[in-house]
Enzyme design. Structure first.
Site, PDB file in Angstrom:
ATOM      1  N   HIS A 128       0.845  -1.204   0.000  1.00  9.56           N
ATOM      2  CA  HIS A 128       0.000   0.000   0.000  1.00  9.56           C
ATOM      3  C   HIS A 128       0.883   1.258   0.000  1.00  9.56           C
ATOM      4  O   HIS A 128       0.660   2.190  -0.776  1.00  9.56           O
ATOM      5  CB  HIS A 128      -0.925  -0.017   1.222  1.00  9.56           C
ATOM      6  CG  HIS A 128      -1.720   1.243   1.426  1.00  9.56           C
ATOM      7  ND1 HIS A 128      -2.997   1.402   0.950  1.00  9.56           N
ATOM      8  CD2 HIS A 128      -1.400   2.410   2.035  1.00  9.56           C
ATOM      9  CE1 HIS A 128      -3.432   2.622   1.262  1.00  9.56           C
ATOM     10  NE2 HIS A 128      -2.476   3.252   1.930  1.00  9.56           N
ATOM     11  N   GLU A 129       1.907   1.262   0.845  1.00 10.36           N
ATOM     12  CA  GLU A 129       2.789   2.435   0.926  1.00 10.36           C
ATOM     13  C   GLU A 129       3.575   2.622  -0.363  1.00 10.36           C
ATOM     14  O   GLU A 129       3.723   3.745  -0.856  1.00 10.36           O
ATOM     15  CB  GLU A 129       3.741   2.299   2.127  1.00 10.36           C
ATOM     16  CG  GLU A 129       3.033   2.281   3.483  1.00 10.36           C
ATOM     17  CD  GLU A 129       2.145   3.498   3.714  1.00 10.36           C
ATOM     18  OE1 GLU A 129       2.521   4.598   3.299  1.00 10.36           O
ATOM     19  OE2 GLU A 129       1.050   3.342   4.286  1.00 10.36           O
ATOM     20  N   HIS A 132       1.516   4.262  -2.994  1.00  8.72           N
ATOM     21  CA  HIS A 132       1.485   5.734  -2.984  1.00  8.72           C
ATOM     22  C   HIS A 132       2.649   6.302  -3.807  1.00  8.72           C
ATOM     23  O   HIS A 132       2.492   7.281  -4.530  1.00  8.72           O
ATOM     24  CB  HIS A 132       1.607   6.259  -1.549  1.00  8.72           C
ATOM     25  CG  HIS A 132       0.329   6.227  -0.757  1.00  8.72           C
ATOM     26  ND1 HIS A 132      -0.822   6.859  -1.163  1.00  8.72           N
ATOM     27  CD2 HIS A 132       0.023   5.646   0.437  1.00  8.72           C
ATOM     28  CE1 HIS A 132      -1.779   6.666  -0.253  1.00  8.72           C
ATOM     29  NE2 HIS A 132      -1.288   5.925   0.720  1.00  8.72           N
ATOM     30  N   GLU A 192      -5.888   7.329  -1.244  1.00  8.10           N
ATOM     31  CA  GLU A 192      -5.943   6.129  -0.404  1.00  8.10           C
ATOM     32  C   GLU A 192      -6.537   4.943  -1.168  1.00  8.10           C
ATOM     33  O   GLU A 192      -6.010   3.832  -1.124  1.00  8.10           O
ATOM     34  CB  GLU A 192      -6.761   6.384   0.868  1.00  8.10           C
ATOM     35  CG  GLU A 192      -6.030   7.185   1.939  1.00  8.10           C
ATOM     36  CD  GLU A 192      -4.690   6.584   2.330  1.00  8.10           C
ATOM     37  OE1 GLU A 192      -4.477   5.370   2.151  1.00  8.10           O
ATOM     38  OE2 GLU A 192      -3.837   7.338   2.813  1.00  8.10           O
TER      39      GLU A 192
END
Ligand SMILES: [Zn+2]
Length: 269
Positions: A128-129, A132, A192
């Site tokens: 997920h990070e 980004h 997100e």
């Protein structure tokens, strides 16, 4: 004073003129004002500063476990992202937190193991990070806040370095600027959701179970207590986020199975 203001104005005008559009991994059109090379410089400085300020875990086994997950995910990135000098650090900090920075730097806090209890759940956070980063979200945040004073400082430093003035200055300030001016600000809801999509695809392609992302966020919600973690509070509707992750996990199980048949079977522990 006047001259300084004039120079700053010129710098901002130059930076705005340099704004361009790009496309995110999910096909969203984005306006970005900073080059990847400049972002990478700030990311590297912020990572160096974090390593100076925070104690790293002395548990070599746990550090290697984090590295195993980071490397498995990085191997699935498009070539131009994969070729960055990816680095990671496991910091001694009870907060359930992790981040990734432009330039390919990943920070994980030991508190994450309270909610990421196996390799698939840990991959859920880390992917997920990294999602980004490869979706240019840092660039979007910096570009969006060009009107804010911290944004102005950042831009003057960056533009100065682009034209050869104050390179040292920009480098010296890079870390604190990164902290102040956008890198650590909350993501938008759109960002997100996009990091969820990109991250879950990445983890499945790396052979991790995409259902781990669902469990991770459930654990995160359960651990939240009175003060929900920032990850959940930035999202207006955690329940719908979980539903989306859950539905997407089902469609990604075949991707994970194909990855494992092709030899991508991570055994991080
Ligand atoms: Zn996020």
């Amino acid at each position: 004073m006047k001259l300084k203001a004039l120079l700053l104005g010129a710098a901002i005008a130059a930076a705005l003129a340099a704004c361009s559009t790009t496309t995110s991994p999910t096909g969203r059109r984005q306006i970005v004002g900073v080059s990847e090379a400049q972002l990478a410089l700030i990311g590297e400085q912020a990572f160096a500063q974090a390593k100076q300020q925070k104690a790293q875990s002395r548990d070599s086994h746990q550090t290697a476990y984090v590295g195993c997950v980071v490397n498995a995910i990085v191997r699935q990135l498009p070539a131009d992202w994969r070729q960055l000098r990816w680095e990671y650090a496991l910091f001694q900090d009870p907060e359930a937190n992790a981040w990734a920075l432009p330039g390919g730097k990943v920070g994980v806090y030991t508190g994450i193991f309270k909610v990421a209890r196996n390799q698939d759940q840990l991959a859920g956070v880390i992917a997920h990070e990294i999602g980004h980063v490869v979706s240019h979200h840092h660039n979007e945040r910096i570009t969006r806040q060009q009107g804010a004073s911290t944004g102005l400082q950042l831009l003057s430093a960056i533009v100065g370095s682009r034209y050869g003035e104050g390179v040292g200055n920009a480098v010296a300030q890079g870390g604190s600027i990164a902290a102040q001016a956008g890198f650590l600000l909350p993501n938008s809801r759109v960002q997100e959701s996009e990091a969820d999509v990109v991250g879950q695809q990445l983890m499945a392609k790396a052979g991790f179970d995409p259902r781990g992302a669902v469990t991770l966020w459930q654990n995160m919600a359960a651990a939240g207590g009175a003060r929900p973690p920032e990850w959940l509070s930035t999202h207006p509707d955690p329940a719908s986020r979980l539903r989306e992750l859950d539905a997407r996990a089902d469609t990604l199980v075949p991707v994970m199975q194909a990855a494992r048949r092709a030899g991508n079977t991570p055994r991080c522990q």
